[in-house]
Write an enzyme that holds these catalytic residues in place. Structure first.
Site, short mmCIF file in Angstrom:
data_model
loop_
_atom_site.label_atom_id
_atom_site.label_comp_id
_atom_site.label_asym_id
_atom_site.label_seq_id
_atom_site.Cartn_x
_atom_site.Cartn_y
_atom_site.Cartn_z
N PHE A 26 -9.98 -23.23 26.52
CA PHE A 26 -8.95 -23.94 27.28
C PHE A 26 -8.42 -25.09 26.43
CE2 PHE A 26 -7.15 -26.49 30.70
CZ PHE A 26 -6.52 -25.51 31.45
N CYS A 84 -11.67 -29.66 25.28
CA CYS A 84 -10.64 -30.65 25.57
C CYS A 84 -10.26 -30.58 27.04
CB CYS A 84 -9.42 -30.41 24.69
SG CYS A 84 -8.09 -31.58 25.00
N ILE A 85 -10.43 -31.70 27.71
CA ILE A 85 -10.08 -31.82 29.12
C ILE A 85 -9.01 -32.90 29.21
CG2 ILE A 85 -10.93 -32.25 31.45
CD1 ILE A 85 -13.81 -31.79 30.19
N GLU A 89 -3.16 -34.00 37.79
CA GLU A 89 -2.81 -34.74 39.00
C GLU A 89 -3.87 -34.62 40.09
OE1 GLU A 89 1.03 -33.40 40.19
OE2 GLU A 89 1.96 -34.01 38.30
N HIS A 92 -9.80 -32.49 39.78
CA HIS A 92 -10.44 -31.49 38.92
C HIS A 92 -10.85 -32.07 37.57
CE1 HIS A 92 -11.50 -27.43 37.79
NE2 HIS A 92 -10.76 -27.52 36.70
N ASN A 117 -21.58 -34.02 21.27
CA ASN A 117 -20.62 -33.70 22.33
C ASN A 117 -19.22 -34.13 21.90
OD1 ASN A 117 -19.10 -33.33 24.61
ND2 ASN A 117 -20.56 -34.28 25.99
#
Length: 154
Positions: A26, A84-85, A89, A92, A117
């Protein structure tokens, strides 16, 4: 015992180390750059290409399970989590960031294996892009240094 005066060169000697990388797909544009920087730094530190085992998982929440499977094999001196996060909006972001981070930490403690990490948690894409290369390099250095420290402490 670990000698703090030994110097950085000895602490960052990756020769003969076996390192496992778990990369979340992701936000792949970011995680591919993280992984490339990490792998390049591992090789620069002396880790042999054949001693780097790199796997892909769908996202950051799946990273801890793959790390656990690698840790159970008892073949690695250190592991690296790459992902990668980016804040959206909804809530989550917090869920994924908190749970993936807790999972990574738990695997390291449960299996007594160092895990660097490098799952980025950013407010936006620009912040992720600004950090992708440096954090990949940092993760490699942390993994090697912590593997050497644990060798000294055992």
């Amino acid at each position: 015992m670990f000698d703090a005066d030994k110097g950085t060169a000895a602490q960052l000697n990756g020769s003969e180390l076996h390192i496992g990388l778990v990369q979340a797909r992701f936000n792949e544009g970011i995680t591919n750059t993280l992984a490339a920087a990490c792998r390049a730094e591992l090789i620069k530190l002396g880790v042999q290409e054949a001693h780097i085992h790199h796997v892909l998982v769908p996202g950051a929440l799946e990273v801890p399970l793959a790390l656990q499977a690698m840790a159970e094999r008892d073949e690695y001196d250190a592991l690296i989590a790459l992902g990668c996060i980016i804040r959206g909006e909804t809530y989550h972001f917090e869920l994924v960031a908190n749970e993936s981070g807790a999972g990574v930490t738990r695997v390291g403690l449960d299996y007594q294996i160092p895990i660097a990490n490098a799952i980025l948690t950013t407010e936006n894409l620009e912040q992720a892009i600004a950090r992708q290369t440096d954090k990949g390099v940092d993760a490699a250095r942390v993994a090697v240094e912590m593997a050497r420290l644990l060798e000294e402490l055992q």
